[in-house]
Design an enzyme around this catalytic site. Structure first.
Site, short mmCIF file in Angstrom:
data_model
loop_
_atom_site.label_atom_id
_atom_site.label_comp_id
_atom_site.label_asym_id
_atom_site.label_seq_id
_atom_site.Cartn_x
_atom_site.Cartn_y
_atom_site.Cartn_z
N HIS A 1 1.03 -1.33 0.06
CA HIS A 1 0.04 -0.06 -0.24
C HIS A 1 0.81 1.47 0.02
O HIS A 1 1.80 1.25 1.08
CB HIS A 1 -0.85 0.02 1.26
CG HIS A 1 -1.78 1.22 1.03
ND1 HIS A 1 -2.93 1.09 0.57
CD2 HIS A 1 -1.74 2.29 1.83
CE1 HIS A 1 -3.66 2.29 0.81
NE2 HIS A 1 -2.80 3.04 1.52
N ASN B 1 -3.84 9.38 -11.78
CA ASN B 1 -4.16 10.70 -11.15
C ASN B 1 -3.62 10.78 -9.64
O ASN B 1 -3.65 9.79 -8.81
CB ASN B 1 -5.78 10.44 -10.81
CG ASN B 1 -6.32 10.41 -12.50
OD1 ASN B 1 -5.96 11.32 -13.25
ND2 ASN B 1 -7.39 9.69 -12.70
N HIS C 1 -2.23 3.76 -8.35
CA HIS C 1 -2.39 2.96 -9.58
C HIS C 1 -2.05 3.46 -10.91
O HIS C 1 -2.48 4.83 -10.85
CB HIS C 1 -3.79 2.36 -9.66
CG HIS C 1 -5.11 3.44 -9.25
ND1 HIS C 1 -4.88 3.94 -8.09
CD2 HIS C 1 -5.74 4.23 -9.97
CE1 HIS C 1 -6.08 5.11 -8.10
NE2 HIS C 1 -6.45 5.24 -9.33
P1 AMP Z 1 -8.84 7.10 -9.75
O1 AMP Z 1 -10.01 7.75 -9.87
O2 AMP Z 1 -7.80 7.55 -10.64
O3 AMP Z 1 -8.27 7.05 -8.65
O4 AMP Z 1 -9.09 5.72 -10.46
C1 AMP Z 1 -9.67 4.73 -9.53
C2 AMP Z 1 -10.06 3.70 -10.68
O5 AMP Z 1 -10.70 2.42 -9.79
C3 AMP Z 1 -11.68 4.12 -11.19
O6 AMP Z 1 -11.42 4.20 -12.84
C4 AMP Z 1 -12.68 3.00 -11.06
O7 AMP Z 1 -13.64 2.70 -11.94
C5 AMP Z 1 -11.54 1.95 -10.46
N1 AMP Z 1 -12.27 0.91 -9.76
C6 AMP Z 1 -12.99 1.16 -8.76
N2 AMP Z 1 -13.37 0.14 -7.77
C7 AMP Z 1 -12.87 -0.82 -8.60
C8 AMP Z 1 -13.38 -2.23 -8.59
N3 AMP Z 1 -13.83 -2.87 -7.33
N4 AMP Z 1 -12.62 -3.15 -9.59
C9 AMP Z 1 -11.92 -2.57 -10.31
N5 AMP Z 1 -11.92 -1.12 -10.61
C10 AMP Z 1 -12.27 -0.43 -9.71
#
Ligand code: AMP
Length: 116
Positions: free
Chosen positions: A49, A89, A102
């Site tokens: 993490h 982001n 990520h």
């Molecule tokens: P960010 O908004 O850049 O922090 O990206 C977070 C991403 O995580 C978004 O594009 C969401 O659609 C994705 N996300 C959230 N929950 C999940 C999940 N359970 N499995 C896969 N992707 C997810």
């Protein structure tokens, strides 16, 4: 390895929450975004993490390199030969919604620039 029991992506890494995993290594996993913004939209995360890319690069720059290598390998595996984008982001203004670093790998269509 440091993890956070309240973190969504730590739970995905641990297999507690299911995900559509496309590739994994000892230190990282790649899985499909649940709300894709392009025909191919895959997230690359470290198993450990870190809140964001600043924390990651300050704590473990080698791991940051491994994540970018995995992102590149995933793009190749997914056949994104005509182009793709890697995005991370960071913080509120950038719209970071999950506080576990990520990299988004986006491709499969023409991507406009600049982003919004
Ligand atoms: P960010 O908004 O850049 O922090 O990206 C977070 C991403 O995580 C978004 O594009 C969401 O659609 C994705 N996300 C959230 N929950 C999940 C999940 N359970 N499995 C896969 N992707 C997810």
């Amino acid at each position: 390895m440091s993890t956070d029991s309240d973190c969504l992506f730590c739970k995905i890494s641990a297999g507690v929450i299911p995900a559509d995993i496309v590739m994994e290594t000892e230190s990282a996993i790649a899985f499909r975004d649940i709300d894709p913004k392009a025909p191919t939209h895959i997230l690359i995360i470290p198993r450990s993490h870190f809140a964001d890319v600043t924390e990651l690069t300050q704590s473990n720059p080698n791991l940051a390199g491994e994540l970018l290598t995995l992102a590149s390998n995933v793009a190749k595996l997914q056949g994104l030969a005509t182009g793709y984008r890697i995005v991370t982001n960071t913080g509120e203004d950038a719209g970071q919604s999950v506080s576990h670093v990520h990299f988004h790998v986006l491709g499969g269509r023409s991507l406009s620039w600049p982003p919004g």
